[in-house]
Design a protein around this motif. Sequence first.
Motif, PDB file in Angstrom:
ATOM      1  N   CYS A  41      -2.213 -16.207  -5.876  1.00  0.00           N
ATOM      2  CA  CYS A  41      -2.013 -15.015  -5.051  1.00  0.00           C
ATOM      3  C   CYS A  41      -0.672 -14.360  -5.364  1.00  0.00           C
ATOM      4  CB  CYS A  41      -2.088 -15.369  -3.567  1.00  0.00           C
ATOM      5  SG  CYS A  41      -3.728 -15.809  -2.984  1.00  0.00           S
ATOM      6  N   GLU A  42       0.362 -15.168  -5.477  1.00  0.00           N
ATOM      7  CA  GLU A  42       1.709 -14.668  -5.800  1.00  0.00           C
ATOM      8  C   GLU A  42       1.694 -13.932  -7.139  1.00  0.00           C
ATOM      9  OE1 GLU A  42       5.604 -13.892  -5.053  1.00  0.00           O
ATOM     10  OE2 GLU A  42       4.520 -15.268  -3.745  1.00  0.00           O
ATOM     11  N   GLU A  43       1.006 -14.502  -8.126  1.00  0.00           N
ATOM     12  CA  GLU A  43       0.932 -13.894  -9.452  1.00  0.00           C
ATOM     13  C   GLU A  43       0.177 -12.561  -9.442  1.00  0.00           C
ATOM     14  OE1 GLU A  43      -0.797 -16.982 -11.839  1.00  0.00           O
ATOM     15  OE2 GLU A  43       1.032 -18.202 -11.788  1.00  0.00           O
ATOM     16  N   LEU A  44      -0.719 -12.367  -8.474  1.00  0.00           N
ATOM     17  CA  LEU A  44      -1.508 -11.131  -8.407  1.00  0.00           C
ATOM     18  C   LEU A  44      -0.746  -9.963  -7.779  1.00  0.00           C
ATOM     19  CD1 LEU A  44      -5.024 -12.489  -7.441  1.00  0.00           C
ATOM     20  CD2 LEU A  44      -4.329 -11.453  -9.606  1.00  0.00           C
ATOM     21  N   ILE A  45       0.375 -10.245  -7.097  1.00  0.00           N
ATOM     22  CA  ILE A  45       1.143  -9.166  -6.472  1.00  0.00           C
ATOM     23  C   ILE A  45       1.573  -8.168  -7.545  1.00  0.00           C
ATOM     24  CG2 ILE A  45       3.274  -8.583  -5.239  1.00  0.00           C
ATOM     25  CD1 ILE A  45       2.941 -11.264  -3.741  1.00  0.00           C
ATOM     26  N   GLY A  46       1.285  -6.907  -7.284  1.00  0.00           N
ATOM     27  CA  GLY A  46       1.596  -5.840  -8.236  1.00  0.00           C
ATOM     28  C   GLY A  46       0.405  -5.416  -9.077  1.00  0.00           C
ATOM     29  N   SER A  47      -0.664  -6.215  -9.077  1.00  0.00           N
ATOM     30  CA  SER A  47      -1.845  -5.852  -9.870  1.00  0.00           C
ATOM     31  C   SER A  47      -2.741  -4.900  -9.084  1.00  0.00           C
ATOM     32  CB  SER A  47      -2.616  -7.099 -10.301  1.00  0.00           C
ATOM     33  OG  SER A  47      -3.120  -7.784  -9.180  1.00  0.00           O
ATOM     34  N   ASN A  48      -3.615  -4.213  -9.805  1.00  0.00           N
ATOM     35  CA  ASN A  48      -4.538  -3.255  -9.203  1.00  0.00           C
ATOM     36  C   ASN A  48      -5.955  -3.802  -9.195  1.00  0.00           C
ATOM     37  OD1 ASN A  48      -2.618  -1.125  -8.782  1.00  0.00           O
ATOM     38  ND2 ASN A  48      -2.677  -0.740 -10.971  1.00  0.00           N
ATOM     39  N   LEU A  49      -6.713  -3.408  -8.177  1.00  0.00           N
ATOM     40  CA  LEU A  49      -8.135  -3.745  -8.070  1.00  0.00           C
ATOM     41  C   LEU A  49      -8.924  -2.456  -7.916  1.00  0.00           C
ATOM     42  CD1 LEU A  49      -8.004  -6.589  -5.376  1.00  0.00           C
ATOM     43  CD2 LEU A  49      -8.292  -6.881  -7.832  1.00  0.00           C
ATOM     44  N   GLU A  50     -10.095  -2.406  -8.538  1.00  0.00           N
ATOM     45  CA  GLU A  50     -10.996  -1.272  -8.319  1.00  0.00           C
ATOM     46  C   GLU A  50     -11.406  -1.268  -6.857  1.00  0.00           C
ATOM     47  OE1 GLU A  50     -12.009   1.197 -10.302  1.00  0.00           O
ATOM     48  OE2 GLU A  50     -10.792   0.406 -11.952  1.00  0.00           O
ATOM     49  N   GLY A  51     -11.460  -0.115  -6.238  1.00  0.00           N
ATOM     50  CA  GLY A  51     -11.895  -0.007  -4.852  1.00  0.00           C
ATOM     51  C   GLY A  51     -10.958   0.872  -4.051  1.00  0.00           C
ATOM     52  N   THR A  52     -11.185   0.873  -2.748  1.00  0.00           N
ATOM     53  CA  THR A  52     -10.405   1.709  -1.853  1.00  0.00           C
ATOM     54  C   THR A  52     -10.309   1.043  -0.483  1.00  0.00           C
ATOM     55  OG1 THR A  52     -10.181   3.975  -1.021  1.00  0.00           O
ATOM     56  CG2 THR A  52     -12.402   3.070  -1.067  1.00  0.00           C
ATOM     57  N   VAL A  53      -9.431   1.552   0.362  1.00  0.00           N
ATOM     58  CA  VAL A  53      -9.306   1.079   1.734  1.00  0.00           C
ATOM     59  C   VAL A  53      -9.897   2.159   2.632  1.00  0.00           C
ATOM     60  CG1 VAL A  53      -7.710   0.407   3.567  1.00  0.00           C
ATOM     61  CG2 VAL A  53      -7.246  -0.280   1.211  1.00  0.00           C
ATOM     62  N   VAL A  54     -10.874   1.774   3.470  1.00  0.00           N
ATOM     63  CA  VAL A  54     -11.553   2.732   4.341  1.00  0.00           C
ATOM     64  C   VAL A  54     -11.394   2.332   5.806  1.00  0.00           C
ATOM     65  CG1 VAL A  54     -13.259   3.384   2.598  1.00  0.00           C
ATOM     66  CG2 VAL A  54     -13.766   1.524   4.177  1.00  0.00           C
ATOM     67  N   LYS A  55     -11.513   3.315   6.672  1.00  0.00           N
ATOM     68  CA  LYS A  55     -11.450   3.106   8.115  1.00  0.00           C
ATOM     69  C   LYS A  55     -12.850   2.747   8.616  1.00  0.00           C
ATOM     70  CE  LYS A  55      -9.585   5.549  12.122  1.00  0.00           C
ATOM     71  NZ  LYS A  55      -8.956   6.814  12.543  1.00  0.00           N
ATOM     72  N   VAL A  56     -12.956   1.638   9.373  1.00  0.00           N
ATOM     73  CA  VAL A  56     -14.242   1.145   9.861  1.00  0.00           C
ATOM     74  C   VAL A  56     -14.168   1.053  11.388  1.00  0.00           C
ATOM     75  CG1 VAL A  56     -15.839  -0.813   9.835  1.00  0.00           C
ATOM     76  CG2 VAL A  56     -14.594  -0.192   7.761  1.00  0.00           C
ATOM     77  N   GLU A  57     -15.161   1.625  12.077  1.00  0.00           N
ATOM     78  CA  GLU A  57     -15.196   1.551  13.543  1.00  0.00           C
ATOM     79  C   GLU A  57     -15.469   0.124  14.002  1.00  0.00           C
ATOM     80  OE1 GLU A  57     -17.657   4.371  15.603  1.00  0.00           O
ATOM     81  OE2 GLU A  57     -17.109   5.970  14.209  1.00  0.00           O
ATOM     82  N   THR A  58     -14.825  -0.281  15.118  1.00  0.00           N
ATOM     83  CA  THR A  58     -15.015  -1.603  15.700  1.00  0.00           C
ATOM     84  C   THR A  58     -15.091  -1.474  17.213  1.00  0.00           C
ATOM     85  OG1 THR A  58     -12.645  -2.023  15.992  1.00  0.00           O
ATOM     86  CG2 THR A  58     -13.627  -2.695  13.894  1.00  0.00           C
ATOM     87  N   GLU A  59     -15.381  -2.588  17.871  1.00  0.00           N
ATOM     88  CA  GLU A  59     -15.269  -2.637  19.319  1.00  0.00           C
ATOM     89  C   GLU A  59     -13.785  -2.492  19.665  1.00  0.00           C
ATOM     90  OE1 GLU A  59     -17.692  -2.941  21.698  1.00  0.00           O
ATOM     91  OE2 GLU A  59     -19.079  -2.659  20.023  1.00  0.00           O
ATOM     92  N   PRO A  60     -13.441  -1.833  20.762  1.00  0.00           N
ATOM     93  CA  PRO A  60     -12.023  -1.677  21.132  1.00  0.00           C
ATOM     94  C   PRO A  60     -11.324  -3.033  21.286  1.00  0.00           C
ATOM     95  CG  PRO A  60     -13.401  -0.246  22.468  1.00  0.00           C
ATOM     96  CD  PRO A  60     -14.329  -1.157  21.704  1.00  0.00           C
TER      97      PRO A  60
END
Length: 114
Positions: A56-75
């Motif tokens: 995990c430490e070694e992966l810091i700074g690397s890029n991944l295909e994808g995106t961050v999206v907003k997902v509705e949840t229970e309050p």
Amino acid sequence: MVKVIDFEARKNDLGESFNVLIVQGGVMPVISKETGKFYVTIKKASVPCTLDSQTCEELIGSNLEGTVVKVETEPYSYAIEETGETIQLDYRYEYVNEGMLVEREHMVSASEVR
């Protein structure tokens, strides 16, 4: 594209430890519900993984295909660390990879093969 910016060790409901990668998407323009003013922000999400801490430490700074999206949840209640204020939220941010979504749509269960 998202960037791995950190990782955290967490525990599941059974008390077992696992790691999550913390990823962040690109800059996103938004309009404040409170003031109506425009500002920019960056959305973050955590992604559970089976990787050890060193990897995990070694992966810091690397890029991944994808995106961050907003997902509705229970309050739910959320404490803002900087101010100590508790607010109610009805969403979370989640990492999504389009290729994985397409693959999931086309997967066949073992019972369907028989």
